[in-house]
Design a protein around this motif. Structure first.
Motif, PDB file in Angstrom:
ATOM      1  N   VAL A  65      50.867  31.056  37.421  1.00 17.72           N
ATOM      2  CA  VAL A  65      50.177  30.474  38.855  1.00 17.72           C
ATOM      3  C   VAL A  65      49.472  31.678  39.327  1.00 17.72           C
ATOM      4  O   VAL A  65      50.247  32.782  39.799  1.00 17.72           O
ATOM      5  N   GLY A  66      48.370  31.522  40.021  1.00 14.88           N
ATOM      6  CA  GLY A  66      47.668  32.495  40.644  1.00 14.88           C
ATOM      7  C   GLY A  66      46.168  32.160  40.811  1.00 14.88           C
ATOM      8  O   GLY A  66      45.658  31.653  39.951  1.00 14.88           O
ATOM      9  N   LYS A  67      45.585  32.888  41.971  1.00 25.49           N
ATOM     10  CA  LYS A  67      44.179  32.737  42.263  1.00 25.49           C
ATOM     11  C   LYS A  67      43.759  33.990  42.865  1.00 25.49           C
ATOM     12  O   LYS A  67      44.584  34.489  43.959  1.00 25.49           O
ATOM     13  N   GLY A  68      42.580  34.121  42.951  1.00 28.06           N
ATOM     14  CA  GLY A  68      41.921  35.358  43.713  1.00 28.06           C
ATOM     15  C   GLY A  68      40.503  35.276  43.736  1.00 28.06           C
ATOM     16  O   GLY A  68      39.818  34.547  43.111  1.00 28.06           O
ATOM     17  N   SER A  69      39.899  35.725  44.971  1.00 30.96           N
ATOM     18  CA  SER A  69      38.467  35.646  45.178  1.00 30.96           C
ATOM     19  C   SER A  69      38.148  37.086  45.652  1.00 30.96           C
ATOM     20  O   SER A  69      38.683  38.026  46.292  1.00 30.96           O
ATOM     21  N   GLY A  70      36.809  37.270  45.391  1.00 32.71           N
ATOM     22  CA  GLY A  70      36.257  38.453  45.788  1.00 32.71           C
ATOM     23  C   GLY A  70      34.536  38.618  45.799  1.00 32.71           C
ATOM     24  O   GLY A  70      34.099  37.643  45.592  1.00 32.71           O
ATOM     25  N   VAL A  71      34.120  39.575  45.942  1.00 34.42           N
ATOM     26  CA  VAL A  71      32.585  39.671  45.497  1.00 34.42           C
ATOM     27  C   VAL A  71      32.479  40.882  44.582  1.00 34.42           C
ATOM     28  O   VAL A  71      33.279  41.936  44.423  1.00 34.42           O
ATOM     29  N   VAL A  72      31.312  40.680  43.746  1.00 34.97           N
ATOM     30  CA  VAL A  72      31.029  41.724  42.622  1.00 34.97           C
ATOM     31  C   VAL A  72      29.414  41.863  42.294  1.00 34.97           C
ATOM     32  O   VAL A  72      29.126  40.852  42.657  1.00 34.97           O
ATOM     33  N   VAL A  73      29.189  42.965  42.310  1.00 36.81           N
ATOM     34  CA  VAL A  73      27.538  43.481  42.063  1.00 36.81           C
ATOM     35  C   VAL A  73      27.659  43.553  40.368  1.00 36.81           C
ATOM     36  O   VAL A  73      28.179  44.220  39.712  1.00 36.81           O
ATOM     37  N   PHE A  74      26.571  42.859  39.742  1.00 40.72           N
ATOM     38  CA  PHE A  74      26.237  43.148  38.275  1.00 40.72           C
ATOM     39  C   PHE A  74      25.006  43.987  38.598  1.00 40.72           C
ATOM     40  O   PHE A  74      23.958  43.242  39.196  1.00 40.72           O
ATOM     41  N   ARG A  75      24.709  44.930  38.105  1.00 37.71           N
ATOM     42  CA  ARG A  75      23.467  45.665  38.287  1.00 37.71           C
ATOM     43  C   ARG A  75      22.997  46.460  36.894  1.00 37.71           C
ATOM     44  O   ARG A  75      24.045  47.454  36.815  1.00 37.71           O
ATOM     45  N   GLY A  93      23.639  46.897  33.516  1.00 39.42           N
ATOM     46  CA  GLY A  93      24.877  47.054  33.000  1.00 39.42           C
ATOM     47  C   GLY A  93      26.104  47.763  33.505  1.00 39.42           C
ATOM     48  O   GLY A  93      27.166  48.079  32.861  1.00 39.42           O
ATOM     49  N   LYS A  94      26.196  47.552  35.059  1.00 38.12           N
ATOM     50  CA  LYS A  94      27.576  48.192  35.669  1.00 38.12           C
ATOM     51  C   LYS A  94      27.885  47.133  36.685  1.00 38.12           C
ATOM     52  O   LYS A  94      27.143  46.343  36.973  1.00 38.12           O
ATOM     53  N   ILE A  95      28.935  47.221  36.720  1.00 39.71           N
ATOM     54  CA  ILE A  95      30.032  45.949  37.487  1.00 39.71           C
ATOM     55  C   ILE A  95      30.871  47.019  38.692  1.00 39.71           C
ATOM     56  O   ILE A  95      31.323  47.744  38.271  1.00 39.71           O
ATOM     57  N   VAL A  96      30.622  46.566  39.838  1.00 38.88           N
ATOM     58  CA  VAL A  96      31.287  46.997  40.960  1.00 38.88           C
ATOM     59  C   VAL A  96      31.721  45.888  41.791  1.00 38.88           C
ATOM     60  O   VAL A  96      30.829  45.043  42.094  1.00 38.88           O
ATOM     61  N   GLY A  97      32.789  46.007  42.499  1.00 42.95           N
ATOM     62  CA  GLY A  97      33.284  44.778  43.475  1.00 42.95           C
ATOM     63  C   GLY A  97      34.625  45.142  43.924  1.00 42.95           C
ATOM     64  O   GLY A  97      35.174  46.244  43.841  1.00 42.95           O
ATOM     65  N   GLY A  98      35.104  43.979  44.571  1.00 41.71           N
ATOM     66  CA  GLY A  98      36.356  44.156  45.003  1.00 41.71           C
ATOM     67  C   GLY A  98      37.030  42.990  46.065  1.00 41.71           C
ATOM     68  O   GLY A  98      36.208  42.190  46.346  1.00 41.71           O
ATOM     69  N   ASP A  99      38.016  42.956  46.698  1.00 40.11           N
ATOM     70  CA  ASP A  99      38.364  42.193  47.631  1.00 40.11           C
ATOM     71  C   ASP A  99      39.435  42.920  48.570  1.00 40.11           C
ATOM     72  O   ASP A  99      39.254  44.094  48.778  1.00 40.11           O
ATOM     73  N   ALA A 100      40.176  42.228  49.366  1.00 37.70           N
ATOM     74  CA  ALA A 100      40.871  42.659  50.275  1.00 37.70           C
ATOM     75  C   ALA A 100      42.017  43.756  49.893  1.00 37.70           C
ATOM     76  O   ALA A 100      42.467  44.789  50.680  1.00 37.70           O
ATOM     77  N   TYR A 101      42.421  43.913  48.630  1.00 38.54           N
ATOM     78  CA  TYR A 101      43.564  44.687  47.980  1.00 38.54           C
ATOM     79  C   TYR A 101      42.947  45.561  46.733  1.00 38.54           C
ATOM     80  O   TYR A 101      43.502  46.462  46.554  1.00 38.54           O
ATOM     81  N   LEU A 102      42.019  45.111  45.966  1.00 40.60           N
ATOM     82  CA  LEU A 102      41.813  45.649  44.742  1.00 40.60           C
ATOM     83  C   LEU A 102      39.853  45.761  44.904  1.00 40.60           C
ATOM     84  O   LEU A 102      39.341  45.286  45.486  1.00 40.60           O
TER      85      LEU A 102
END
Length: 115
Positions: free
Chosen positions: A17-27, A29-38
């Motif tokens: 059990v577990g869920k999470g959400s955030g935002v992420v940029v795909f550009r 060939g590179k990925i960057v993103g995050g949420d409140a903790y990660l």
């Protein structure tokens, strides 16, 4: 994967059990993103309407109230793969957390284009 800013919504699989959400940029060939903790950094490749990649998840903020999906003190390596359209994507992944793995599924929705 189309270059852009995406919302990401993650659910654990394998009866966990577990869920999470955030935002992420795909550009490009590179990925960057995050949420409140990660925060997430990584790379990906595209073939036709599929993508695969590797992401490293690190904690930037601790919380006594919440337990992030991959929020331990050590970085977590994740292998991901999925399919995409011009507007959204679905992704599956395996996170190596300590000595165990966590399978998850995610949906992504493109929020904005990035040139």
């Amino acid at each position: 994967m189309k270059n852009g800013l995406y919302s990401i919504h993650v659910s654990l699989l394998d009866g966990r059990v577990g869920k999470g959400s955030g935002v992420v940029v795909f550009r490009d060939g590179k990925i960057v993103g995050g949420d409140a903790y990660l925060y997430y950094t990584g790379t990906y490749t595209v073939k036709d309407n599929t993508f695969k990649g590797e992401v490293l998840v690190r904690r930037h903020t601790s919380s006594k109230d919440d337990n992030p999906l991959f929020g331990g003190p050590n970085p977590v390596g994740i292998g991901v793969s999925g399919t995409f359209t011009d507007k959204d994507a679905v992704m599956n992944g395996t996170a190596l957390v300590g000595n165990s793995s966590q399978l998850f599924a995610a949906t992504l929705r493109r929020l904005a284009d990035i040139d």
